[in-house]
Design a protein around this motif. Structure first.
Motif, PDB file in Angstrom:
ATOM      1  N   GLY C 104      12.198 -18.186  -1.956  1.00  0.00           N
ATOM      2  CA  GLY C 104      11.343 -16.986  -1.874  1.00  0.00           C
ATOM      3  C   GLY C 104      10.086 -17.277  -1.096  1.00  0.00           C
ATOM      4  O   GLY C 104       9.208 -16.635  -0.727  1.00  0.00           O
ATOM      5  N   GLY C 105       9.406 -18.405  -1.016  1.00  0.00           N
ATOM      6  CA  GLY C 105       8.308 -19.102  -0.598  1.00  0.00           C
ATOM      7  C   GLY C 105       8.405 -20.098   0.587  1.00  0.00           C
ATOM      8  O   GLY C 105       9.004 -20.887   0.281  1.00  0.00           O
ATOM      9  N   ILE C 106       7.740 -19.558   1.730  1.00  0.00           N
ATOM     10  CA  ILE C 106       8.197 -20.430   2.835  1.00  0.00           C
ATOM     11  C   ILE C 106       6.886 -20.932   3.658  1.00  0.00           C
ATOM     12  O   ILE C 106       6.183 -19.821   3.959  1.00  0.00           O
ATOM     13  CB  ILE C 106       9.108 -19.877   3.744  1.00  0.00           C
ATOM     14  CG1 ILE C 106      10.339 -19.399   2.964  1.00  0.00           C
ATOM     15  CG2 ILE C 106       9.489 -20.887   4.857  1.00  0.00           C
ATOM     16  CD1 ILE C 106      11.518 -18.706   3.854  1.00  0.00           C
ATOM     17  N   PRO C 107       6.565 -22.228   3.732  1.00  0.00           N
ATOM     18  CA  PRO C 107       5.570 -22.665   4.619  1.00  0.00           C
ATOM     19  C   PRO C 107       6.067 -21.981   6.034  1.00  0.00           C
ATOM     20  O   PRO C 107       7.153 -22.132   6.510  1.00  0.00           O
ATOM     21  CB  PRO C 107       5.583 -24.269   4.589  1.00  0.00           C
ATOM     22  CG  PRO C 107       6.377 -24.435   3.449  1.00  0.00           C
ATOM     23  CD  PRO C 107       7.471 -23.553   3.337  1.00  0.00           C
ATOM     24  N   ILE C 108       4.822 -21.601   7.025  1.00  0.00           N
ATOM     25  CA  ILE C 108       5.168 -20.989   8.164  1.00  0.00           C
ATOM     26  C   ILE C 108       4.597 -22.016   9.348  1.00  0.00           C
ATOM     27  O   ILE C 108       3.491 -22.624   9.306  1.00  0.00           O
ATOM     28  CB  ILE C 108       4.418 -19.771   8.300  1.00  0.00           C
ATOM     29  CG1 ILE C 108       4.942 -18.783   7.273  1.00  0.00           C
ATOM     30  CG2 ILE C 108       4.449 -19.298   9.733  1.00  0.00           C
ATOM     31  CD1 ILE C 108       4.268 -17.466   7.383  1.00  0.00           C
ATOM     32  N   ARG C 109       5.186 -22.471  10.079  1.00  0.00           N
ATOM     33  CA  ARG C 109       4.778 -23.501  11.260  1.00  0.00           C
ATOM     34  C   ARG C 109       4.884 -22.872  12.605  1.00  0.00           C
ATOM     35  O   ARG C 109       5.651 -22.171  12.767  1.00  0.00           O
ATOM     36  CB  ARG C 109       5.752 -24.767  11.122  1.00  0.00           C
ATOM     37  CG  ARG C 109       5.645 -25.405   9.995  1.00  0.00           C
ATOM     38  CD  ARG C 109       6.052 -26.871   9.610  1.00  0.00           C
ATOM     39  NE  ARG C 109       7.411 -26.979  10.311  1.00  0.00           N
ATOM     40  CZ  ARG C 109       8.128 -28.124  10.244  1.00  0.00           C
ATOM     41  NH1 ARG C 109       7.559 -29.447   9.978  1.00  0.00           N
ATOM     42  NH2 ARG C 109       9.386 -28.184  10.949  1.00  0.00           N
ATOM     43  N   ASP C 110       3.849 -23.440  13.354  1.00  0.00           N
ATOM     44  CA  ASP C 110       3.821 -23.115  14.710  1.00  0.00           C
ATOM     45  C   ASP C 110       4.572 -23.843  15.656  1.00  0.00           C
ATOM     46  O   ASP C 110       5.132 -24.736  15.011  1.00  0.00           O
ATOM     47  CB  ASP C 110       2.095 -22.840  15.212  1.00  0.00           C
ATOM     48  CG  ASP C 110       1.709 -24.093  15.393  1.00  0.00           C
ATOM     49  OD1 ASP C 110       2.275 -25.279  15.202  1.00  0.00           O
ATOM     50  OD2 ASP C 110       0.436 -24.202  15.807  1.00  0.00           O
ATOM     51  N   ALA C 111       4.661 -23.604  16.749  1.00  0.00           N
ATOM     52  CA  ALA C 111       5.490 -24.236  17.688  1.00  0.00           C
ATOM     53  C   ALA C 111       5.216 -25.886  17.795  1.00  0.00           C
ATOM     54  O   ALA C 111       5.863 -26.664  18.081  1.00  0.00           O
ATOM     55  CB  ALA C 111       5.339 -23.825  19.293  1.00  0.00           C
ATOM     56  N   ALA C 112       3.884 -26.011  17.538  1.00  0.00           N
ATOM     57  CA  ALA C 112       3.442 -27.572  17.462  1.00  0.00           C
ATOM     58  C   ALA C 112       3.739 -28.310  15.885  1.00  0.00           C
ATOM     59  O   ALA C 112       3.491 -29.401  15.928  1.00  0.00           O
ATOM     60  CB  ALA C 112       1.916 -27.536  17.677  1.00  0.00           C
ATOM     61  N   GLY C 113       4.291 -27.485  15.201  1.00  0.00           N
ATOM     62  CA  GLY C 113       4.877 -27.942  13.803  1.00  0.00           C
ATOM     63  C   GLY C 113       3.567 -28.133  12.845  1.00  0.00           C
ATOM     64  O   GLY C 113       3.822 -28.385  11.611  1.00  0.00           O
ATOM     65  N   ARG C 114       2.587 -27.426  13.157  1.00  0.00           N
ATOM     66  CA  ARG C 114       1.383 -27.244  12.229  1.00  0.00           C
ATOM     67  C   ARG C 114       1.756 -26.076  11.091  1.00  0.00           C
ATOM     68  O   ARG C 114       2.240 -25.058  11.688  1.00  0.00           O
ATOM     69  CB  ARG C 114       0.136 -26.970  13.104  1.00  0.00           C
ATOM     70  CG  ARG C 114      -0.363 -28.044  13.931  1.00  0.00           C
ATOM     71  CD  ARG C 114      -1.679 -27.740  14.712  1.00  0.00           C
ATOM     72  NE  ARG C 114      -1.131 -26.453  15.593  1.00  0.00           N
ATOM     73  CZ  ARG C 114      -1.828 -26.203  16.460  1.00  0.00           C
ATOM     74  NH1 ARG C 114      -3.273 -26.694  16.631  1.00  0.00           N
ATOM     75  NH2 ARG C 114      -1.754 -24.820  17.269  1.00  0.00           N
ATOM     76  N   ILE C 115       1.243 -26.470  10.256  1.00  0.00           N
ATOM     77  CA  ILE C 115       1.311 -25.173   9.017  1.00  0.00           C
ATOM     78  C   ILE C 115       0.226 -24.490   9.221  1.00  0.00           C
ATOM     79  O   ILE C 115      -0.812 -24.532   9.030  1.00  0.00           O
ATOM     80  CB  ILE C 115       1.328 -25.719   7.400  1.00  0.00           C
ATOM     81  CG1 ILE C 115       2.567 -26.757   7.335  1.00  0.00           C
ATOM     82  CG2 ILE C 115       1.292 -24.765   6.607  1.00  0.00           C
ATOM     83  CD1 ILE C 115       2.721 -27.361   6.019  1.00  0.00           C
ATOM     84  N   VAL C 116       0.765 -23.118   9.763  1.00  0.00           N
ATOM     85  CA  VAL C 116      -0.476 -22.101   9.705  1.00  0.00           C
ATOM     86  C   VAL C 116      -0.543 -21.062   8.449  1.00  0.00           C
ATOM     87  O   VAL C 116      -1.497 -20.011   8.883  1.00  0.00           O
ATOM     88  CB  VAL C 116      -0.041 -21.228  11.027  1.00  0.00           C
ATOM     89  CG1 VAL C 116      -0.058 -22.229  12.370  1.00  0.00           C
ATOM     90  CG2 VAL C 116       1.097 -20.698  11.165  1.00  0.00           C
ATOM     91  N   GLY C 117       0.365 -21.274   7.654  1.00  0.00           N
ATOM     92  CA  GLY C 117       0.147 -20.331   6.483  1.00  0.00           C
ATOM     93  C   GLY C 117       1.496 -20.312   5.554  1.00  0.00           C
ATOM     94  O   GLY C 117       2.238 -21.250   5.963  1.00  0.00           O
ATOM     95  N   SER C 118       1.880 -19.366   4.896  1.00  0.00           N
ATOM     96  CA  SER C 118       3.002 -19.342   4.229  1.00  0.00           C
ATOM     97  C   SER C 118       3.498 -17.830   3.808  1.00  0.00           C
ATOM     98  O   SER C 118       2.362 -16.948   3.709  1.00  0.00           O
ATOM     99  CB  SER C 118       2.868 -20.103   2.951  1.00  0.00           C
ATOM    100  OG  SER C 118       2.064 -19.687   1.860  1.00  0.00           O
ATOM    101  N   VAL C 119       4.557 -17.690   3.203  1.00  0.00           N
ATOM    102  CA  VAL C 119       4.992 -16.220   2.850  1.00  0.00           C
ATOM    103  C   VAL C 119       5.493 -16.360   1.698  1.00  0.00           C
ATOM    104  O   VAL C 119       6.303 -17.194   1.414  1.00  0.00           O
ATOM    105  CB  VAL C 119       5.765 -15.702   3.865  1.00  0.00           C
ATOM    106  CG1 VAL C 119       7.106 -16.287   4.168  1.00  0.00           C
ATOM    107  CG2 VAL C 119       6.056 -13.951   3.331  1.00  0.00           C
ATOM    108  N   GLY C 120       5.458 -15.335   0.878  1.00  0.00           N
ATOM    109  CA  GLY C 120       6.081 -15.394  -0.504  1.00  0.00           C
ATOM    110  C   GLY C 120       6.868 -13.821  -0.510  1.00  0.00           C
ATOM    111  O   GLY C 120       6.135 -12.994  -0.350  1.00  0.00           O
TER     112      GLY C 120
END
Lengths: 150, 150, 150, 150
Positions: C104-120
């Motif tokens: 239920g917690g997921i790191p969020i990545r952009d098209a370049a594979g960078r972690i731009v945030g997360s959601v819970g």
């Protein structure tokens, strides 16, 4: 008479941190974070590699703090933690979380055997973290205290 | 589209810390402690000089954290704190103490004007701390954000 | 040079939150709460559905914070937590409770594979929470980081 | 008989937050952060604008929480805080920091005069924050409780 003691110098602590991180790169490990504390548990030097995640300094601090807290060498600490999980859970709460009893935290001793500080490393597996920490301590001309008998 | 940002590298942060401490020695100041944070307020590099007292890392951290917390340049922060002491007392409690609004904490900007981190220095007078911090930032090829207008 | 990074925009974060909650309704799940953090672990957007209980924001926050804290994708975090319960109990105390290593917690990545945030997400079973979170991320044109290999 | 109460809906809270932020843009203010709480002081909706600094959610939360904590309209709270700074310093500590008694936190009332939640805004001057918060509440068809007499 006061007790004669010794404290790791900033120059030595910087060497420990720099060599620890360099070892991690040389061995192809994930980006490491290293924290060196004085015998009172206060930070002397710390570095977090580019790409090392946001909680790594806290984890490395808690590894370094934990080995000072009870005065045991690193393997004795981790052995005891496995045999007495509830005691260590209580210690962790008492320490406000600043005690993570896994490999990667090592007391640092001088030539006379005195504890002059400690180092904690986080980023790869605990065993890999500890290898790099030990290399860092030795590069500074100091001794990692790993076993009860040493 | 995500917002493009930038984070101070460990190499830059190490330069900020090392030059800050070296400046303190060159100017004959008391032993300094310097802490560099990323834009999220997480430690990247820190060093405490030999003889720098035990709370200095926490104080330097709180100076560095404070300038990021509200997004103001250092002199605006200190001006506001003098005009609104009760508001800043409340902010300090809310921040769990990690907000000390005196000189010696500076947001760090890159050539594009983006905040890439911050530095906090403690050890001598706040003004002396800030001089050394600014010198450290400039040595790393980055810009200290001091005034609202810059 | 500073390291180039990226941060989820409020517009994207709002989409993640709104679509996550809408998915929960569409699938007949219990009322959901969703929290989106930036890479430094600071809240960008959050919504708690009518009827979602009072601790849900804290739980969703801790899921989102946990995946950023150690820098692991969500399934690696939950796998490690099951294999090393004592280590994760210690991490949870160190994090002041802000680390709940379940689905239920997921790191969020952009098209370049960078972690731009997360959601819970919290409200239904952990697996259902995670399904909705992943749908929310994809609706914003971003990528859920689920597996170590991706 | 239980006491009949009412709670702001997520739909209303979302309107409060969105309109508050939109007002800030329309008036050329610094990037705003808005947090809406239910009558129990639990977060319902929150958004932090791109470029709004890292402590803004905590500050907005503490403004919103503070007006619920003592049950006073916003201007009464700020007037009292100026007249009784030591009492409010003590309240702030008691609240764990979650009480910042400056303009920008407003209790929200329904048509029957019941408090259904509160909003806190941070980012520009306190007076500007409060203007936007009031506009947000009205856009949701609810009433900002500003004065003791209303």
């Amino acid at each position: 008479m006061p007790v004669e003691t010794a404290v790791i110098s900033l120059e030595e602590a910087s060497t420990v941190v720099d060599v620890t991180l360099r070892e991690g790169v040389a061995r192809g490990y994930s980006p490491l974070t290293a924290v060196v504390l004085d015998p009172g548990g206060h930070l002397v030097a710390a570095k977090r590699s580019d790409g090392s995640s946001i909680m790594r300094v806290d984890v490395a601090f808690a590894k370094a703090w934990g080995v000072l807290a009870m005065g045991w060498p690193s393997r004795e600490l981790t052995d005891r933690a496995q045999r007495m999980p509830q005691f260590f859970a209580a210690l962790g709460v008492l320490a406000g979380g600043r005690m993570i009893p896994v490999a990667g935290g090592i007391p640092i001793r001088d030539a006379a055997g005195r504890i002059v500080g400690s180092v904690g490393v986080s980023g790869d597996s605990s065993d890999h973290d500890e290898e790099c920490a030990a290399a860092g301590i030795e590069a500074a001309g100091l001794s990692p205290w790993l076993e009860p008998s040493t």
